[in-house]
Design a protein around this motif. Structure first.
Motif, PDB file in Angstrom:
ATOM      1  N   PHE A  37     -23.035 -53.833  19.566  1.00  0.00           N
ATOM      2  CA  PHE A  37     -23.051 -52.566  20.299  1.00  0.00           C
ATOM      3  C   PHE A  37     -24.341 -51.885  19.872  1.00  0.00           C
ATOM      4  O   PHE A  37     -24.419 -51.268  18.811  1.00  0.00           O
ATOM      5  CB  PHE A  37     -21.833 -51.709  19.944  1.00  0.00           C
ATOM      6  N   VAL A  38     -25.372 -52.011  20.691  1.00  0.00           N
ATOM      7  CA  VAL A  38     -26.705 -51.517  20.350  1.00  0.00           C
ATOM      8  C   VAL A  38     -26.976 -50.225  21.097  1.00  0.00           C
ATOM      9  O   VAL A  38     -26.835 -50.149  22.319  1.00  0.00           O
ATOM     10  CB  VAL A  38     -27.790 -52.552  20.695  1.00  0.00           C
ATOM     11  N   CYS A  39     -27.371 -49.198  20.355  1.00  0.00           N
ATOM     12  CA  CYS A  39     -27.774 -47.932  20.962  1.00  0.00           C
ATOM     13  C   CYS A  39     -29.291 -47.819  20.941  1.00  0.00           C
ATOM     14  O   CYS A  39     -29.918 -47.938  19.876  1.00  0.00           O
ATOM     15  CB  CYS A  39     -27.148 -46.756  20.222  1.00  0.00           C
ATOM     16  N   VAL A 202     -22.058 -42.660  16.249  1.00  0.00           N
ATOM     17  CA  VAL A 202     -20.621 -42.803  16.510  1.00  0.00           C
ATOM     18  C   VAL A 202     -20.332 -44.149  17.162  1.00  0.00           C
ATOM     19  O   VAL A 202     -19.334 -44.814  16.851  1.00  0.00           O
ATOM     20  CB  VAL A 202     -20.120 -41.652  17.414  1.00  0.00           C
ATOM     21  N   LEU A 203     -21.228 -44.604  18.049  1.00  0.00           N
ATOM     22  CA  LEU A 203     -20.945 -45.782  18.861  1.00  0.00           C
ATOM     23  C   LEU A 203     -21.507 -47.083  18.293  1.00  0.00           C
ATOM     24  O   LEU A 203     -20.827 -48.113  18.290  1.00  0.00           O
ATOM     25  CB  LEU A 203     -21.517 -45.576  20.269  1.00  0.00           C
ATOM     26  N   GLY A 204     -22.744 -47.080  17.882  1.00  0.00           N
ATOM     27  CA  GLY A 204     -23.459 -48.336  17.658  1.00  0.00           C
ATOM     28  C   GLY A 204     -23.158 -49.022  16.348  1.00  0.00           C
ATOM     29  O   GLY A 204     -22.890 -48.379  15.336  1.00  0.00           O
ATOM     30  N   ASN A 205     -23.205 -50.366  16.368  1.00  0.00           N
ATOM     31  CA  ASN A 205     -23.250 -51.096  15.099  1.00  0.00           C
ATOM     32  C   ASN A 205     -24.689 -51.495  14.776  1.00  0.00           C
ATOM     33  O   ASN A 205     -24.989 -51.940  13.676  1.00  0.00           O
ATOM     34  CB  ASN A 205     -22.333 -52.323  15.104  1.00  0.00           C
ATOM     35  N   PHE A 223     -25.695 -50.567  11.329  1.00  0.00           N
ATOM     36  CA  PHE A 223     -24.902 -49.434  10.876  1.00  0.00           C
ATOM     37  C   PHE A 223     -23.445 -49.866  10.905  1.00  0.00           C
ATOM     38  O   PHE A 223     -22.792 -49.857  11.943  1.00  0.00           O
ATOM     39  CB  PHE A 223     -25.143 -48.217  11.780  1.00  0.00           C
ATOM     40  N   ASP A 224     -22.945 -50.283   9.755  1.00  0.00           N
ATOM     41  CA  ASP A 224     -21.633 -50.929   9.694  1.00  0.00           C
ATOM     42  C   ASP A 224     -20.553 -50.015   9.118  1.00  0.00           C
ATOM     43  O   ASP A 224     -19.566 -50.481   8.539  1.00  0.00           O
ATOM     44  CB  ASP A 224     -21.712 -52.228   8.877  1.00  0.00           C
ATOM     45  N   ASN A 237     -23.585 -38.739   7.448  1.00  0.00           N
ATOM     46  CA  ASN A 237     -24.677 -37.771   7.344  1.00  0.00           C
ATOM     47  C   ASN A 237     -25.904 -38.346   6.659  1.00  0.00           C
ATOM     48  O   ASN A 237     -27.038 -37.942   6.962  1.00  0.00           O
ATOM     49  CB  ASN A 237     -24.187 -36.505   6.642  1.00  0.00           C
ATOM     50  N   ASP A 238     -25.716 -39.308   5.758  1.00  0.00           N
ATOM     51  CA  ASP A 238     -26.868 -40.004   5.182  1.00  0.00           C
ATOM     52  C   ASP A 238     -27.627 -40.763   6.270  1.00  0.00           C
ATOM     53  O   ASP A 238     -28.862 -40.737   6.327  1.00  0.00           O
ATOM     54  CB  ASP A 238     -26.414 -40.980   4.095  1.00  0.00           C
ATOM     55  N   ALA A 239     -26.883 -41.453   7.129  1.00  0.00           N
ATOM     56  CA  ALA A 239     -27.510 -42.188   8.234  1.00  0.00           C
ATOM     57  C   ALA A 239     -28.190 -41.221   9.194  1.00  0.00           C
ATOM     58  O   ALA A 239     -29.301 -41.492   9.695  1.00  0.00           O
ATOM     59  CB  ALA A 239     -26.471 -43.035   8.958  1.00  0.00           C
ATOM     60  N   LYS A 240     -27.553 -40.105   9.458  1.00  0.00           N
ATOM     61  CA  LYS A 240     -28.138 -39.112  10.365  1.00  0.00           C
ATOM     62  C   LYS A 240     -29.445 -38.567   9.800  1.00  0.00           C
ATOM     63  O   LYS A 240     -30.442 -38.416  10.538  1.00  0.00           O
ATOM     64  CB  LYS A 240     -27.140 -37.984  10.601  1.00  0.00           C
TER      65      LYS A 240
END
Length: 258
Positions: A37-39, A202-205, A223-224, A237-240
């Protein structure tokens, strides 16, 4: 082998009014695996929708190549379903007939069309609305019809161009959760265009962060985080913060170049 292989894509357009060439995408390469699921995340005008249209076969690259399942993309195909920002439903057809329309074009009988459509109507949570027309449905429900129509084609890949952008916050959250559940159930590959950092996470792996025009891939990372994802959690929030730092760096580079 990658499910979608994007190799050194360049896309230029001719501005006939000003007599110049505009580069929308510059040497974009990505490998997208089966059931990813790629964003595609980036600012308006960065070429993410153009890239999606080339995967769909609606547009041709100026140079480079795109393969889906090892086959060169040269035109649209049934192996790729597309969900647009607006659901583009036919207002004179009911939900069931909109979902099954491509089966009618193939000459499939009415009884079989309805039976096959019903499975996907149930899957997207529209049971009981089969006989309703688009004007009788909310924006989120119409978008569900568009998703069901794409799923009915049984594609390897579903391409989605900001399909929830026009929805209110609560409906958008519901649709995001529904889409993740569908993706986990049918195990297809999804490429999803968005300009929202939260939506991508929220969506992507996997997340592809694109630069401003001409669009390039600034970063592409896994992003797992377990689902359902808690947008208030430290991991989210770290990823954000990581993505926002990339965006700020890109904005700073653009100002210096200007």
């Amino acid at each position: 082998m990658a499910e979608i292989a994007i190799r050194s894509i360049v896309k230029t357009f001719t501005d006939r009014t000003r007599g110049r060439e505009i580069t929308a995408l510059d040497t974009v390469s990505l490998n997208i695996g089966d059931h990813d699921f790629v964003c595609l995340l980036g600012p308006s005008g960065c070429g993410k929708s153009t890239l999606l249209n080339m995967i769909a076969g609606f547009e041709a690259p100026s140079s480079g190549r795109i393969e889906v399942g090892g086959t060169l993309v040269e035109k649209p195909g049934a192996d790729r379903g597309v969900v647009f920002q607006q659901p583009t439903l036919m207002p004179w057809l009911t939900v069931a007939d909109n979902v099954a329309f491509h089966l009618k074009l193939k000459g499939v009988g009415r009884t079989e069309r309805r039976a096959r459509a019903q499975h996907f109507i149930d899957l997207v949570g529209l049971t009981g609305f089969e006989g309703h027309y688009p004007s009788e449905l909310s924006g989120g429900m119409n978008q569900r019809v568009g998703i069901a129509r794409a799923l009915l084609m049984n594609p390897r890949v579903i391409l989605m161009d900001e399909p929830f952008a026009a929805l209110d916050a609560q409906t958008k959250l519901e649709m995001q959760e529904e889409l993740v559940a569908i993706w986990q159930r049918i195990r297809c590959t999804i490429v999803f265009v968005t300009h929202s950092v939260d939506e991508a996470l929220v969506l992507g792996n996997r997340i592809a962060v694109m630069t401003r025009r001409p669009g390039r891939i600034r970063d592409y990372f896994d992003f797992d985080m377990p689902r359902p994802r808690d947008i208030t959690s430290p991991a989210f929030n770290d990823a954000k913060r990581r993505v926002l730092a990339l965006i700020r760096e890109e904005a700073g580079s653009s100002r210096k170049a200007a």
